[in-house]
Write an enzyme that holds these catalytic residues in place. Structure first.
Site, mmCIF file in Angstrom:
data_model
loop_
_atom_site.group_PDB
_atom_site.id
_atom_site.type_symbol
_atom_site.label_atom_id
_atom_site.label_comp_id
_atom_site.label_asym_id
_atom_site.label_seq_id
_atom_site.Cartn_x
_atom_site.Cartn_y
_atom_site.Cartn_z
ATOM 1 N N GLY A 129 0.464 5.725 0.661
ATOM 2 C CA GLY A 129 -0.359 6.877 1.013
ATOM 3 C C GLY A 129 0.395 8.164 0.792
ATOM 4 N N GLY A 173 0.821 -1.207 0.000
ATOM 5 C CA GLY A 173 0.000 0.000 0.000
ATOM 6 C C GLY A 173 0.848 1.247 0.000
ATOM 7 N N LYS A 224 6.383 0.635 7.220
ATOM 8 C CA LYS A 224 5.922 1.897 6.645
ATOM 9 C C LYS A 224 7.122 2.820 6.466
ATOM 10 C CE LYS A 224 2.783 5.807 7.391
ATOM 11 N NZ LYS A 224 1.761 6.399 8.284
ATOM 12 N N ASP A 257 -8.042 10.658 11.281
ATOM 13 C CA ASP A 257 -8.129 10.144 9.906
ATOM 14 C C ASP A 257 -8.662 8.714 9.903
ATOM 15 O OD1 ASP A 257 -7.945 10.364 7.154
ATOM 16 O OD2 ASP A 257 -5.880 9.632 7.077
#
Length: 209
Positions: free
Chosen positions: A28, A26, A52, A158
């Site tokens: 972002g 993923g 991440k 968020d």
């Protein structure tokens, strides 16, 4: 991060096979997430992690890293994504490198279940009503802990389906605290929730006003 010793950049390179695109799970605004194998357990099995990697060239990425570390460093709850360790180092080109390592969630995000990619050749996944209710309860438990029972109150800022991750048993875990605000005791919430980043959250999910 208290209780989370730093890890070397070289170890994360090895764990993710050089941050290979095949391990990318993923991406972002502030970072990309890679699947990796890190460390060896007592039974000889390597543990799966999600790494991440912060996009430090993106404005606000460093603030996001600091906010996430600050929010997660003292929190422990079954419905929050577990932090394994963190990395603040230099990459092989001499550039600053920052990453946070989480426990890997094999069933991906809630968004992937609610809105599957039609181009993926994976088996069709379906959430029945009971599973949906259980996921809602898991998220509610996480928010109650963040707001009322954590060492310092935390506002996520968020919360959306892509930030709700599912483990092997389909237990939901809230993740991505890059926009989170830690509420300091004695300070007005409105003041603490104000940021130089301006609009906080994702359009369609953020609270109005």
């Amino acid at each position: 991060m208290q209780g989370h010793p730093l890890i070397a950049y070289s170890e994360l390179v090895k764990a993710t096979d050089g941050f290979s695109p095949t391990n990318l799970v993923g991406s972002g605004s502030f970072g990309s997430v890679y699947k990796g194998e890190l460390g060896v357990q007592d039974d000889g099995i390597r543990s799966l992690v999600a790494v991440k990697v912060l996009k430090l060239q993106t404005p606000g990425a460093v603030k996001s890293f600091i906010a996430e570390c600050e929010a997660l460093r003292n929190m422990r709850h079954r419905n929050l994504v577990k932090v394994v360790t963190a990395c603040a180092s230099i990459d092989d080109r001499g550039n600053d490198f920052k990453a946070i390592v989480y426990e890997f969630m094999p069933n991906g995000s809630l968004e992937g279940w609610l809105h599957p990619d039609i181009n993926e050749q994976s088996e069709h996944r379906y959430l029945d009503l009971a599973k949906r209710v259980n996921i809602l309860l898991d998220v509610a438990y996480a928010l109650h802990y963040l707001h009322c029972d954590s060492p310092m109150p935390v506002i996520h800022c968020d919360l959306k389906s892509s930030n709700v991750l599912l483990d092997a048993d389909m237990v939901a875990h809230v993740g991505d605290f890059g926009l989170a605000k830690v509420i300091v005791e004695g300070s007005p919430i409105v003041q603490q929730s104000t940021s130089s980043m301006g609009f906080r959250g994702t359009i369609g999910y953020a609270a109005p006003g």
